[in-house]
Scaffold this motif. Structure first.
Motif, short mmCIF file in Angstrom:
data_model
loop_
_atom_site.label_atom_id
_atom_site.label_comp_id
_atom_site.label_asym_id
_atom_site.label_seq_id
_atom_site.Cartn_x
_atom_site.Cartn_y
_atom_site.Cartn_z
N GLY A 575 70.69 2.27 40.44
CA GLY A 575 71.00 3.28 41.44
C GLY A 575 69.98 4.39 41.53
N PHE A 576 69.30 4.67 40.43
CA PHE A 576 68.30 5.72 40.48
C PHE A 576 67.14 5.32 41.40
CE2 PHE A 576 70.61 6.44 36.56
CZ PHE A 576 70.84 7.80 36.61
N LEU A 578 67.37 3.07 43.88
CA LEU A 578 67.88 2.96 45.25
C LEU A 578 68.05 4.33 45.90
CD1 LEU A 578 69.00 1.27 47.57
CD2 LEU A 578 71.25 1.42 46.48
N LEU A 579 68.70 5.23 45.20
CA LEU A 579 69.00 6.52 45.82
C LEU A 579 67.75 7.37 45.98
CD1 LEU A 579 72.38 7.29 44.04
CD2 LEU A 579 72.03 6.43 46.36
N PHE A 627 67.22 -3.72 47.10
CA PHE A 627 68.49 -4.44 47.21
C PHE A 627 68.38 -5.85 46.62
CE2 PHE A 627 69.62 -1.48 50.81
CZ PHE A 627 70.74 -0.95 50.19
N PHE A 630 68.45 -5.55 42.91
CA PHE A 630 69.37 -4.56 42.35
C PHE A 630 70.18 -5.16 41.19
CE2 PHE A 630 72.99 -1.79 41.92
CZ PHE A 630 72.43 -0.55 42.11
N ALA B 75 74.46 7.42 40.86
CA ALA B 75 73.97 6.18 40.24
C ALA B 75 74.78 6.00 38.98
CB ALA B 75 72.49 6.31 39.94
N ALA B 104 74.65 1.84 49.53
CA ALA B 104 75.44 1.45 48.36
C ALA B 104 75.00 0.09 47.88
CB ALA B 104 76.93 1.42 48.69
N ALA B 105 75.12 -0.09 46.60
CA ALA B 105 74.85 -1.41 46.01
C ALA B 105 75.59 -1.47 44.68
CB ALA B 105 73.36 -1.63 45.81
N ALA B 106 75.98 -2.66 44.31
CA ALA B 106 76.60 -2.84 43.00
C ALA B 106 76.43 -4.29 42.59
CB ALA B 106 78.07 -2.46 43.02
N GLY B 116 75.76 0.22 39.64
CA GLY B 116 76.13 0.56 41.01
C GLY B 116 75.51 1.86 41.50
N ALA B 117 75.61 2.04 42.77
CA ALA B 117 75.11 3.28 43.39
C ALA B 117 75.79 3.48 44.73
CB ALA B 117 73.61 3.21 43.60
N VAL B 118 76.10 4.70 45.01
CA VAL B 118 76.55 5.09 46.35
C VAL B 118 75.92 6.44 46.67
CG1 VAL B 118 78.76 3.88 46.35
CG2 VAL B 118 78.60 6.18 45.40
#
Lengths: 638, 178
Positions: A575-576, A578-579, A627, A630, B75, B104-106, B116-118
């Motif tokens: 997530g780090f 991606l965000l 993605f 991920f 995250a 978002a992804a998980a 995961g992340a949103v």
């Protein structure tokens, strides 16, 4: 035909929108082979240049005399070449060996006057050539700049206008040609204020005219030689190591207080960088009105900057003033003799100085983050706005090989140069680099030095050979695209980290690494990747979360994680990553963006590592690689 | 109305009191029973897990932000016993959706570890004062007990510059499937 004298400066505002080129020499005419040879290669010594100039800034009426003393131990002196304002005419020419004849050719907004001695001065002897001139300054546009401007409030005349520039018979000249002493006697109407490069030695009234005299010691310098005059005011600067003042047009005081305040910080910063106070009796910092012919320069005891830079915000104006003032060391007092073929140690050092001046109040991780972001400007200009494969090496074989177009020249002289110096600074460490600048200044102040001398000092202070570094990034161009991964093994004391890198084969790559431990602590390690591509190892106290090269290398070393989609170099895609990149969706690398930063108003939050498509536009398509991968994680730690 | 229905259902099925103490109590169908006990709040900003719903074969946990002045995303990694929980799906919570475009992804990278992340796509932040940031659906492959924890150092609320916000507590919980 030869180039007029160059000037140390800053990138011109809005390079693409205006016709103002970069403030070095105007686009050249084709030069004969060997032109602009350096101090070391000219057989002629010009030992003094003396001007006696009468100038009325309200009318541009000028008359005067330039006397050039020269000689050679090996060749006969046959003549010289002057360049001046096309509104001036030669009225007399003479020499110590007899008469002299002149011929005139006008080109590129200059009047070139070839002077031939009737009787050559034999080798081993000296000659004195005196040229009288008079007329009204035309101050024409010269490839986007003006060597002079005559306005009621603030006028100026650079070398090449009312102060004729000098080339010797071998077409060596302009800046940095010989360590000639210079003297200027300026006669103006009473009531006209003036400051000039050099040291003011007298001020008097003669025959109803104000007469001021300046002298400049004899040393080879890329500094500008000029006079500023008009209805001027001065405002003292507090906090410097020498008497200093901001000089400005009386009717245009805007920015003056700010510039004075900023100089109170800039002066000690630059003194500390060079390890010595400026060796002048006094310093003038001239605020040029916006749009007045040239954006800024520096000369012996005088720094000039246009208030045009105020349009980019106070912070950028201040750091640009730091750039220009840094030229007091990096160009004026310490002037590489190979400046005709490189700007590494003039514009490169000055640009690096301005960036580090901006970061001066930060330390540790905050400083690293600031520099990483600030240097994105360099990275984007090199990678998106010029073709890095087409930009020449930082030291070219001849002046003609330096980029002549405005954008290319600016990126080559200012951005690529300073990015490479930052690569070096990160590689050898801040402490060694600071020592390098101090020792380089001490060794080369008012002395005949070149890039090789800088390298020698760098090797001395770092204790490392920089042969590979210089050959790979100064005398050649390389932008290795590294892919990094790391692994860990328990060691006797902590953890041994092995860094595997591809993409640098054939190059020796020094890197400053930021090693983030699982505890969150960030350690710094320096490694040199061997040409063989073999892995390198180092030890740390405990388990490692990420290993990344300092972003201060980024404009030169295009490093990425070996794991696609991993932008934070932890070898994992989460997530780090991606965000971080999702935040930049909608950003681009364009110039002159609303809300952009710096001279080119770019978005410094744009991170090329997120630009998966590498088109300078962050869209959701660029997130595809993240993605796709991920959730990819490294093997669990042993 | 939904809250009333859920409350009645909760009482009728006599669920554990801790599980019913939430504002939006879970629903329970007949079959295996699950008790999710959230870690107690510790004060200050926090990311926490909250039981949203459960059935005989699944449950949904909410990732809730509390006391966070400004966040652009979360995250996270959740660890749990793969014999008890198995990831099914993730949805962006209403908080981020209200800000603008979201991302978002998980993925369950390993059994028992969800990555995961949103968050917000582009610039934008959310004030998270007891706001549901994400909902995560799990299947229940078997009976047993497990902690469900955010992995420290790999879970964070991010600030406007996508940097981890300091001082945000990570609160998981304990799940029992009987």
């Amino acid at each position: 035909m030869l180039l007029p004298a160059g000037a140390l400066a800053v990138p011109a505002p809005r390079w693409l929108d205006s016709m103002t080129p970069t403030p070095v020499v105007p686009p050249p005419v084709p030069l004969p082979a060997g032109a602009l040879r350096t101090l070391a290669t000219s057989p002629v010594n010009v030992t003094s240049i003396a001007y006696d100039l009468t100038l009325d800034p309200t009318t541009g009426a000028a008359s005067g005399t330039v006397t050039v003393e020269l000689g050679s131990p090996t060749v006969a002196i046959t003549g010289l070449l002057l360049y001046m304002d096309p509104g001036l005419a030669v009225t007399a020419a003479s020499s110590s060996t007899g008469g002299a004849t002149t011929s005139v050719d006008d080109a590129w907004g200059y009047r070139y006057v070839s002077v031939s001695l009737a009787q050559p001065a034999p080798s081993g002897s000296a000659a004195s050539v005196t040229i009288d001139f008079s007329g009204t300054l035309a101050c024409p546009d010269q490839q986007g700049r003006q060597s002079c401007s005559m306005q009621q409030e603030l006028s100026y005349a650079l070398q090449g206008s009312a102060l004729p520039g000098v080339y010797d018979q071998f077409q060596v000249g302009g800046f940095n040609a010989w360590p000639a002493e210079r003297a200027l006697t300026l006669r103006t109407p009473v009531g006209v204020s003036a400051v000039a490069s050099g040291e003011l030695t007298s001020e008097s009234t003669e025959a109803g005219m104000l007469v001021r005299k300046w002298t400049t010691p004899g040393y080879a310098s890329a500094g500008g030689y000029l006079v500023v005059l008009g209805q001027l005011e001065t405002s003292p600067i507090a906090g410097g190591s020498l008497p200093s003042s901001v000089v400005y047009a009386k009717s245009m005081p805007n920015f003056t207080a700010k510039m004075g305040s900023w100089m109170g910080s800039i002066l000690p910063f630059v003194d500390a960088q060079a390890g010595a106070p400026l060796p002048y009796p006094q310093l003038s910092v001239v605020k040029l009105p916006a749009g007045q012919g040239f954006p800024g320069t520096a000369g012996h005891g005088i720094t000039l900057l246009s208030e045009s830079y105020g349009g980019y915000g106070d912070a950028y104006f201040e750091e640009t003033l730091a750039h220009e003032h840094a030229h007091q060391w990096w160009g004026v007092l310490v002037s590489p003799s190979d400046v005709g073929v490189t700007r590494l140690l003039t514009e490169g050092l000055a640009t690096q100085t301005q960036v580090h001046y901006a970061a001066r109040l930060l330390d540790g991780d905050a400083r690293e983050r600031f520099l990483s972001r600030r240097l994105r400007e360099h990275q984007m200009l090199l990678r998106y706005h010029t073709n890095p494969a087409e930009l020449p090496a930082l030291v070219v074989a001849s002046p003609q090989l330096a980029p002549a177009d405005s954008v290319g020249h600016t990126v080559w002289a200012y951005i690529k140069s300073s990015a490479t110096l930052e690569h070096l600074r990160a590689a050898i460490g801040d402490a060694a680099y600071a020592e390098l600048l101090v020792k380089y200044a001490a060794k080369c102040q008012m002395a005949a030095c070149a890039t090789a001398d800088f390298t020698a000092v760098a090797e001395q202070v770092s204790g490392e050979s920089l042969t590979a570094f210089m050959s790979q990034w100064v005398y050649a161009t390389n932008y290795p695209e590294l892919r990094l991964s790391f692994s860990e093994q328990p060691a006797a004391e902590g953890v041994e980290v092995t860094l595997q890198v591809s993409g640098a084969e054939g190059l020796e790559v020094p890197l400053a690494l930021l090693v983030t431990l699982e505890t969150g602590e960030v350690l710094r390690r320096r490694v040199t990747l061997p040409k063989t591509g073999e892995a390198v190892s180092f030890q740390v106290p405990s388990a490692v979360r990420s290993v990344r090269p300092s972003a201060r290398h980024d404009a030169v070393i295009w490093s990425r994680s070996a794991q696609d989609g991993d932008v934070d170099f932890d070898g994992e895609v989460d997530g780090f990553d991606l965000l971080y990149c999702a935040r930049t969706v909608g950003m681009n690398t364009g110039l002159y963006q609303e809300g952009g930063e710096g001279l080119w108003q770019m978005n410094l939050d744009f991170d090329p590592r997120c630009d998966g498509v590498f088109d300078g536009q962050m869209t959701t398509a660029d997130l595809g690689g993240i993605f796709a991968a991920f959730g990819s994680l490294r093997e669990p730690k042993p | 109305m939904r809250r009333c229905f859920a409350t009645l259902l909760c009482g009728a099925l006599a669920l554990a009191t801790l599980g019913c103490s939430q504002d939006d109590p879970p629903k329970q169908a007949a079959g295996p029973r699950q008790d999710f006990v959230a870690d107690s709040p510790v004060g200050g900003p926090a990311l926490s897990l909250r039981l949203s719903s459960k059935s005989a074969t699944s449950l949904t946990l909410q990732i809730v932000g509390s006391g966070i002045a400004e966040t652009s995303g979360v995250a996270y990694r959740l660890s749990y016993d793969a014999a008890v929980l198995s990831y099914s799906a993730q949805r962006v919570g209403a908080g981020f959706s209200a800000v603008g475009d979201t991302v978002a992804a998980a993925k369950e990278s390993r059994p028992g570890l969800l990555v995961g992340a949103v968050g917000v796509q582009g610039l934008g932040t959310l004030k998270a004062q007891d706001v549901v940031l994400a909902e995560v659906d799990f299947a229940l492959p078997g009976k047993g007990q497990t902690r469900v924890d955010f992995v420290p150092g790999r879970s964070a609320a991010l600030d406007a510059q996508s940097a981890p916000l300091p001082g945000v507590s990570l609160l998981g919980g304990s799940l029992t499937v009987r």
